[in-house]
Scaffold this motif. Structure first.
Motif, PDB file in Angstrom:
ATOM      1  N   LEU A 204      61.505  48.253 -44.151  1.00  0.00           N
ATOM      2  CA  LEU A 204      60.129  47.922 -44.527  1.00  0.00           C
ATOM      3  C   LEU A 204      59.479  49.002 -45.385  1.00  0.00           C
ATOM      4  O   LEU A 204      58.313  48.872 -45.765  1.00  0.00           O
ATOM      5  CB  LEU A 204      59.283  47.652 -43.282  1.00  0.00           C
ATOM      6  N   ARG A 205      60.233  50.040 -45.718  1.00  0.00           N
ATOM      7  CA  ARG A 205      59.724  51.043 -46.652  1.00  0.00           C
ATOM      8  C   ARG A 205      59.932  50.609 -48.093  1.00  0.00           C
ATOM      9  O   ARG A 205      59.466  51.274 -49.021  1.00  0.00           O
ATOM     10  CB  ARG A 205      60.410  52.383 -46.388  1.00  0.00           C
ATOM     11  N   THR A 206      60.632  49.491 -48.285  1.00  0.00           N
ATOM     12  CA  THR A 206      60.835  48.929 -49.619  1.00  0.00           C
ATOM     13  C   THR A 206      59.919  47.726 -49.802  1.00  0.00           C
ATOM     14  O   THR A 206      59.554  47.046 -48.834  1.00  0.00           O
ATOM     15  CB  THR A 206      62.287  48.477 -49.823  1.00  0.00           C
ATOM     16  N   ALA A 207      59.570  47.449 -51.051  1.00  0.00           N
ATOM     17  CA  ALA A 207      58.698  46.308 -51.327  1.00  0.00           C
ATOM     18  C   ALA A 207      59.353  45.004 -50.884  1.00  0.00           C
ATOM     19  O   ALA A 207      58.711  44.141 -50.274  1.00  0.00           O
ATOM     20  CB  ALA A 207      58.359  46.263 -52.817  1.00  0.00           C
ATOM     21  N   GLY A 209      61.740  44.511 -48.601  1.00  0.00           N
ATOM     22  CA  GLY A 209      61.840  44.420 -47.150  1.00  0.00           C
ATOM     23  C   GLY A 209      60.508  44.092 -46.503  1.00  0.00           C
ATOM     24  O   GLY A 209      60.426  43.257 -45.593  1.00  0.00           O
ATOM     25  N   TRP A 210      59.453  44.750 -46.973  1.00  0.00           N
ATOM     26  CA  TRP A 210      58.124  44.520 -46.387  1.00  0.00           C
ATOM     27  C   TRP A 210      57.660  43.092 -46.651  1.00  0.00           C
ATOM     28  O   TRP A 210      57.165  42.408 -45.754  1.00  0.00           O
ATOM     29  CB  TRP A 210      57.126  45.518 -46.970  1.00  0.00           C
ATOM     30  N   GLU A 211      57.840  42.630 -47.878  1.00  0.00           N
ATOM     31  CA  GLU A 211      57.413  41.273 -48.215  1.00  0.00           C
ATOM     32  C   GLU A 211      58.214  40.236 -47.435  1.00  0.00           C
ATOM     33  O   GLU A 211      57.647  39.259 -46.922  1.00  0.00           O
ATOM     34  CB  GLU A 211      57.568  41.027 -49.716  1.00  0.00           C
ATOM     35  N   THR A 212      59.519  40.435 -47.316  1.00  0.00           N
ATOM     36  CA  THR A 212      60.357  39.501 -46.568  1.00  0.00           C
ATOM     37  C   THR A 212      59.915  39.424 -45.109  1.00  0.00           C
ATOM     38  O   THR A 212      59.827  38.339 -44.523  1.00  0.00           O
ATOM     39  CB  THR A 212      61.835  39.924 -46.643  1.00  0.00           C
ATOM     40  N   ALA A 213      59.622  40.575 -44.519  1.00  0.00           N
ATOM     41  CA  ALA A 213      59.194  40.614 -43.122  1.00  0.00           C
ATOM     42  C   ALA A 213      57.870  39.888 -42.924  1.00  0.00           C
ATOM     43  O   ALA A 213      57.715  39.092 -41.986  1.00  0.00           O
ATOM     44  CB  ALA A 213      59.074  42.062 -42.657  1.00  0.00           C
ATOM     45  N   TYR A 217      56.849  36.390 -40.828  1.00  0.00           N
ATOM     46  CA  TYR A 217      55.817  36.357 -39.783  1.00  0.00           C
ATOM     47  C   TYR A 217      54.835  35.221 -40.035  1.00  0.00           C
ATOM     48  O   TYR A 217      54.411  34.530 -39.110  1.00  0.00           O
ATOM     49  CB  TYR A 217      55.079  37.694 -39.763  1.00  0.00           C
ATOM     50  N   ASN A 218      54.483  35.037 -41.307  1.00  0.00           N
ATOM     51  CA  ASN A 218      53.581  33.946 -41.690  1.00  0.00           C
ATOM     52  C   ASN A 218      53.857  33.612 -43.149  1.00  0.00           C
ATOM     53  O   ASN A 218      53.612  34.431 -44.028  1.00  0.00           O
ATOM     54  CB  ASN A 218      52.119  34.357 -41.495  1.00  0.00           C
ATOM     55  N   LEU A 219      54.354  32.409 -43.387  1.00  0.00           N
ATOM     56  CA  LEU A 219      54.795  32.023 -44.726  1.00  0.00           C
ATOM     57  C   LEU A 219      53.588  31.667 -45.595  1.00  0.00           C
ATOM     58  O   LEU A 219      53.310  30.503 -45.881  1.00  0.00           O
ATOM     59  CB  LEU A 219      55.768  30.845 -44.648  1.00  0.00           C
ATOM     60  N   SER A 220      52.867  32.708 -46.002  1.00  0.00           N
ATOM     61  CA  SER A 220      51.657  32.505 -46.800  1.00  0.00           C
ATOM     62  C   SER A 220      51.430  33.729 -47.674  1.00  0.00           C
ATOM     63  O   SER A 220      51.340  34.855 -47.168  1.00  0.00           O
ATOM     64  CB  SER A 220      50.444  32.289 -45.884  1.00  0.00           C
ATOM     65  N   GLY A 221      51.317  33.497 -48.981  1.00  0.00           N
ATOM     66  CA  GLY A 221      51.033  34.597 -49.881  1.00  0.00           C
ATOM     67  C   GLY A 221      49.672  35.208 -49.625  1.00  0.00           C
ATOM     68  O   GLY A 221      49.499  36.432 -49.734  1.00  0.00           O
ATOM     69  N   GLN A 222      48.692  34.379 -49.271  1.00  0.00           N
ATOM     70  CA  GLN A 222      47.362  34.902 -48.977  1.00  0.00           C
ATOM     71  C   GLN A 222      47.383  35.767 -47.727  1.00  0.00           C
ATOM     72  O   GLN A 222      46.721  36.809 -47.666  1.00  0.00           O
ATOM     73  CB  GLN A 222      46.366  33.755 -48.799  1.00  0.00           C
ATOM     74  N   TYR A 223      48.141  35.334 -46.730  1.00  0.00           N
ATOM     75  CA  TYR A 223      48.276  36.125 -45.505  1.00  0.00           C
ATOM     76  C   TYR A 223      48.866  37.492 -45.830  1.00  0.00           C
ATOM     77  O   TYR A 223      48.365  38.525 -45.365  1.00  0.00           O
ATOM     78  CB  TYR A 223      49.169  35.383 -44.518  1.00  0.00           C
ATOM     79  N   ARG A 225      48.750  39.139 -48.621  1.00  0.00           N
ATOM     80  CA  ARG A 225      47.769  39.963 -49.334  1.00  0.00           C
ATOM     81  C   ARG A 225      46.684  40.478 -48.392  1.00  0.00           C
ATOM     82  O   ARG A 225      46.246  41.633 -48.506  1.00  0.00           O
ATOM     83  CB  ARG A 225      47.154  39.160 -50.484  1.00  0.00           C
ATOM     84  N   ASP A 226      46.251  39.637 -47.460  1.00  0.00           N
ATOM     85  CA  ASP A 226      45.212  40.059 -46.521  1.00  0.00           C
ATOM     86  C   ASP A 226      45.705  41.195 -45.623  1.00  0.00           C
ATOM     87  O   ASP A 226      44.982  42.166 -45.377  1.00  0.00           O
ATOM     88  CB  ASP A 226      44.768  38.873 -45.662  1.00  0.00           C
ATOM     89  N   VAL A 227      46.932  41.059 -45.126  1.00  0.00           N
ATOM     90  CA  VAL A 227      47.503  42.118 -44.291  1.00  0.00           C
ATOM     91  C   VAL A 227      47.672  43.394 -45.109  1.00  0.00           C
ATOM     92  O   VAL A 227      47.352  44.495 -44.654  1.00  0.00           O
ATOM     93  CB  VAL A 227      48.846  41.674 -43.678  1.00  0.00           C
TER      94      VAL A 227
END
Length: 240
Positions: A204-207, A209-213, A217-223, A225-227
């Protein structure tokens, strides 16, 4: 607007005028992913008796006002990240990511008047809407007989990190040493979220990995971005 000044004088002689009382400039929130790791979590003894997240209260207390996170919840996020550093060092999940999720999912366990107790229990329990296939809602028929989420017809997301029963049964873990994996305990929920994210995203230190994780957790681009926005703000000691 009238500026406040401090006047330093001896007898009748004015020696200096110094501006004072000015507010600290707003901190710039970094862009991009992954969000920063925030303040370093100190090493603690995870095998100590009792709620080991309490060993991080001294770390959490100086930050709680600026971040808008209760000391108990913040200690839980730090505790979960620290455990993952020890048990899965290749993941690199930061407490800021867990805090970002915790805010979006339940306002750190305070949604609709709930609160986080000193032992990490969130009361009253937080439950999501029925996952009945309505507009914008997934349909997930009951998987637990209503035992965990109180709904025997459809599943509902549970607790401060909003796990559905089926996911909790697979991933839920006891993080506070009471022998129970409880989705309504923020210690257990935060560590369960960390384990799930690490398993889904890898590093998750990579872009990537973090995005995939986060998308797992929630299949939403807005989610996502909010997190990210919340986590990035926490990483520099503030909130959006």
């Amino acid at each position: 607007m009238i500026s406040r000044i401090c006047v330093l004088a001896t007898a009748s002689v004015l020696l200096a005028l110094t501006a004072c009382g000015s507010s600290e400039p707003k901190r710039e929130i970094p862009e991009g992913i992954p969000p920063g790791p925030g303040t370093e979590v100190p090493l603690i003894d995870f095998n100590a008796p009792g709620r080991t997240a309490d060993l991080l209260l001294a770390w959490a207390e100086p930050q709680t006002d600026a971040l808008g996170i209760s000391v108990t919840a913040l200690a839980s996020y730090g505790h979960a990240a620290a455990i993952m550093t020890e048990t899965d060092p290749d993941c690199g999940i930061a407490w800021t990511t867990l805090a970002g999720i915790g805010y979006i999912e339940s306002r750190h366990g305070t949604y609709q008047g709930s609160s986080v107790q000193p032992d990490g229990l969130v009361a009253p329990p937080i439950r999501g809407i029925p996952l009945d296939g309505g507009p914008g809602v997934a349909e997930i028929p009951d998987t637990d007989g209503g035992v965990m989420d109180g709904d025997a017809e459809f599943d509902r997301a549970m607790g401060p990190m909003q796990f559905i029963p089926e996911t909790w049964k697979k991933w839920g873990v006891d993080a506070n040493g009471d022998g129970i994996a409880d989705p309504d305990n923020i210690d257990d929920a935060a560590l369960t979220a960390a384990r799930y994210l690490c398993a889904r995203g890898g590093d998750l230190r990579t872009a990537q990995g973090w995005e995939t994780a986060l998308m797992a957790y929630n299949l939403s681009g807005q989610y996502l971005r909010d997190v990210r926005d919340r986590a990035a703000a926490y990483s520099v000691g503030t909130r959006p």
